[in-house]
Design a protein around this motif. Structure first.
Motif, PDB file in Angstrom:
ATOM      1  N   ARG A 114      76.557  -8.371  52.158  1.00 33.88           N
ATOM      2  CA  ARG A 114      75.945  -7.055  52.293  1.00 33.88           C
ATOM      3  C   ARG A 114      76.630  -6.079  51.339  1.00 33.88           C
ATOM      4  O   ARG A 114      77.839  -6.161  51.109  1.00 33.88           O
ATOM      5  CB  ARG A 114      76.109  -6.527  53.724  1.00 33.88           C
ATOM      6  CG  ARG A 114      75.449  -7.367  54.774  1.00 33.88           C
ATOM      7  CD  ARG A 114      75.632  -6.724  56.142  1.00 33.88           C
ATOM      8  NE  ARG A 114      75.204  -7.626  57.193  1.00 33.88           N
ATOM      9  CZ  ARG A 114      76.016  -8.421  57.874  1.00 33.88           C
ATOM     10  NH1 ARG A 114      77.312  -8.374  57.628  1.00 33.88           N
ATOM     11  NH2 ARG A 114      75.544  -9.228  58.792  1.00 33.88           N
ATOM     12  N   TYR A 132      66.499  -4.031  52.186  1.00 35.22           N
ATOM     13  CA  TYR A 132      67.229  -2.807  52.482  1.00 35.22           C
ATOM     14  C   TYR A 132      67.155  -2.507  53.975  1.00 35.22           C
ATOM     15  O   TYR A 132      66.073  -2.537  54.573  1.00 35.22           O
ATOM     16  CB  TYR A 132      66.657  -1.641  51.683  1.00 35.22           C
ATOM     17  CG  TYR A 132      67.050  -1.676  50.226  1.00 35.22           C
ATOM     18  CD1 TYR A 132      66.535  -2.636  49.367  1.00 35.22           C
ATOM     19  CD2 TYR A 132      67.970  -0.762  49.711  1.00 35.22           C
ATOM     20  CE1 TYR A 132      66.908  -2.688  48.028  1.00 35.22           C
ATOM     21  CE2 TYR A 132      68.346  -0.801  48.374  1.00 35.22           C
ATOM     22  CZ  TYR A 132      67.814  -1.762  47.547  1.00 35.22           C
ATOM     23  OH  TYR A 132      68.194  -1.810  46.224  1.00 35.22           O
ATOM     24  N   ALA A 177      66.445  -6.576  46.742  1.00 36.67           N
ATOM     25  CA  ALA A 177      67.158  -6.951  47.965  1.00 36.67           C
ATOM     26  C   ALA A 177      66.331  -6.500  49.157  1.00 36.67           C
ATOM     27  O   ALA A 177      65.341  -5.779  49.014  1.00 36.67           O
ATOM     28  CB  ALA A 177      68.529  -6.290  48.029  1.00 36.67           C
ATOM     29  N   GLN A 205      61.752  -5.004  52.271  1.00 35.53           N
ATOM     30  CA  GLN A 205      62.037  -5.693  51.011  1.00 35.53           C
ATOM     31  C   GLN A 205      61.709  -4.809  49.810  1.00 35.53           C
ATOM     32  O   GLN A 205      60.638  -4.189  49.755  1.00 35.53           O
ATOM     33  CB  GLN A 205      61.227  -6.989  50.933  1.00 35.53           C
ATOM     34  CG  GLN A 205      61.425  -7.773  49.647  1.00 35.53           C
ATOM     35  CD  GLN A 205      62.826  -8.354  49.522  1.00 35.53           C
ATOM     36  OE1 GLN A 205      63.434  -8.757  50.513  1.00 35.53           O
ATOM     37  NE2 GLN A 205      63.343  -8.408  48.291  1.00 35.53           N
ATOM     38  N   ASN A 208      74.054 -13.729  49.639  1.00 36.23           N
ATOM     39  CA  ASN A 208      75.053 -12.785  49.126  1.00 36.23           C
ATOM     40  C   ASN A 208      75.592 -11.920  50.250  1.00 36.23           C
ATOM     41  O   ASN A 208      75.009 -11.827  51.325  1.00 36.23           O
ATOM     42  CB  ASN A 208      74.445 -11.900  48.046  1.00 36.23           C
ATOM     43  CG  ASN A 208      74.170 -12.647  46.760  1.00 36.23           C
ATOM     44  OD1 ASN A 208      74.313 -13.873  46.711  1.00 36.23           O
ATOM     45  ND2 ASN A 208      73.772 -11.929  45.735  1.00 36.23           N
ATOM     46  N   ARG A 224      72.101  -3.104  51.614  1.00 39.89           N
ATOM     47  CA  ARG A 224      71.133  -4.067  51.129  1.00 39.89           C
ATOM     48  C   ARG A 224      71.764  -5.446  51.080  1.00 39.89           C
ATOM     49  O   ARG A 224      72.989  -5.592  51.019  1.00 39.89           O
ATOM     50  CB  ARG A 224      70.619  -3.669  49.737  1.00 39.89           C
ATOM     51  CG  ARG A 224      71.676  -3.620  48.645  1.00 39.89           C
ATOM     52  CD  ARG A 224      71.090  -3.003  47.375  1.00 39.89           C
ATOM     53  NE  ARG A 224      72.067  -2.978  46.288  1.00 39.89           N
ATOM     54  CZ  ARG A 224      71.854  -2.379  45.114  1.00 39.89           C
ATOM     55  NH1 ARG A 224      70.687  -1.771  44.874  1.00 39.89           N
ATOM     56  NH2 ARG A 224      72.794  -2.401  44.185  1.00 39.89           N
ATOM     57  N   GLN A 225      70.917  -6.444  51.117  1.00 35.41           N
ATOM     58  CA  GLN A 225      71.415  -7.811  51.105  1.00 35.41           C
ATOM     59  C   GLN A 225      70.405  -8.739  50.472  1.00 35.41           C
ATOM     60  O   GLN A 225      69.211  -8.663  50.760  1.00 35.41           O
ATOM     61  CB  GLN A 225      71.759  -8.282  52.523  1.00 35.41           C
ATOM     62  CG  GLN A 225      72.489  -9.609  52.567  1.00 35.41           C
ATOM     63  CD  GLN A 225      73.062  -9.919  53.936  1.00 35.41           C
ATOM     64  OE1 GLN A 225      72.604  -9.433  54.957  1.00 35.41           O
ATOM     65  NE2 GLN A 225      74.111 -10.735  53.962  1.00 35.41           N
ATOM     66  N   VAL A 226      70.908  -9.605  49.619  1.00 34.73           N
ATOM     67  CA  VAL A 226      70.133 -10.693  49.046  1.00 34.73           C
ATOM     68  C   VAL A 226      70.553 -11.958  49.780  1.00 34.73           C
ATOM     69  O   VAL A 226      71.759 -12.160  50.001  1.00 34.73           O
ATOM     70  CB  VAL A 226      70.413 -10.834  47.536  1.00 34.73           C
ATOM     71  CG1 VAL A 226      69.680 -12.042  46.965  1.00 34.73           C
ATOM     72  CG2 VAL A 226      70.013  -9.563  46.798  1.00 34.73           C
TER      73      VAL A 226
END
Length: 125
Positions: A45, A93, A91, A120, A43, A38-40
């Motif tokens: 991963r 995914y 996040a 999302q 930010n 997941r990643q925001v």
């Protein structure tokens, strides 16, 4: 060309559940390490979960006990069941596959050869 298509994301309240799916094609990749990260935006991963060819799973500490990864080889589909969701789980995914050893969430995001477009997940408090 490997195709990975995620679905199942959405918006839920804290404590809720979601199940993500990832259809993998066009061939049989059941012998690959498969997983989710997941990643925001802005930010790094974060590897979330991984499952090896034999079905053994591993998880990031942040989701252990709340998320369950599974796969259906006959349907070429990978799943991530997420329970007791928290706002910090918000996040995008992505599902990811690769031939890596060991098969764990960290190894999968180091190589990042095949991954999908993402889905999302938004968790509100």
């Amino acid at each position: 060309q490997v195709e990975l298509v995620e679905s199942g994301g959405g918006s839920v309240q804290a404590g809720g559940s979601l199940t993500l799916s990832c259809k993998i094609g066009p061939y049989d990749y059941s012998d690959y390490c498969q997983g989710w990260f997941r990643q925001v935006p802005g930010n790094e991963r974060e590897g979330v979960a991984a499952i090896d060819a034999g079905g053994s799973a591993s998880y990031a500490d942040s989701v252990k006990g709340r998320f369950t990864i599974s796969k259906d080889n006959a349907k070429n589909t990978l799943y991530l069941k997420m329970n007791n969701l928290k706002p910090g789980d918000t996040a995008k995914y992505y599902c990811v596959i690769d031939r890596v050893l060991p098969c764990d969430p960290i190894a999968l995001i180091l190589t990042l050869n095949y991954w999908g477009q993402g889905t999302q997940v938004t968790v509100s408090s």
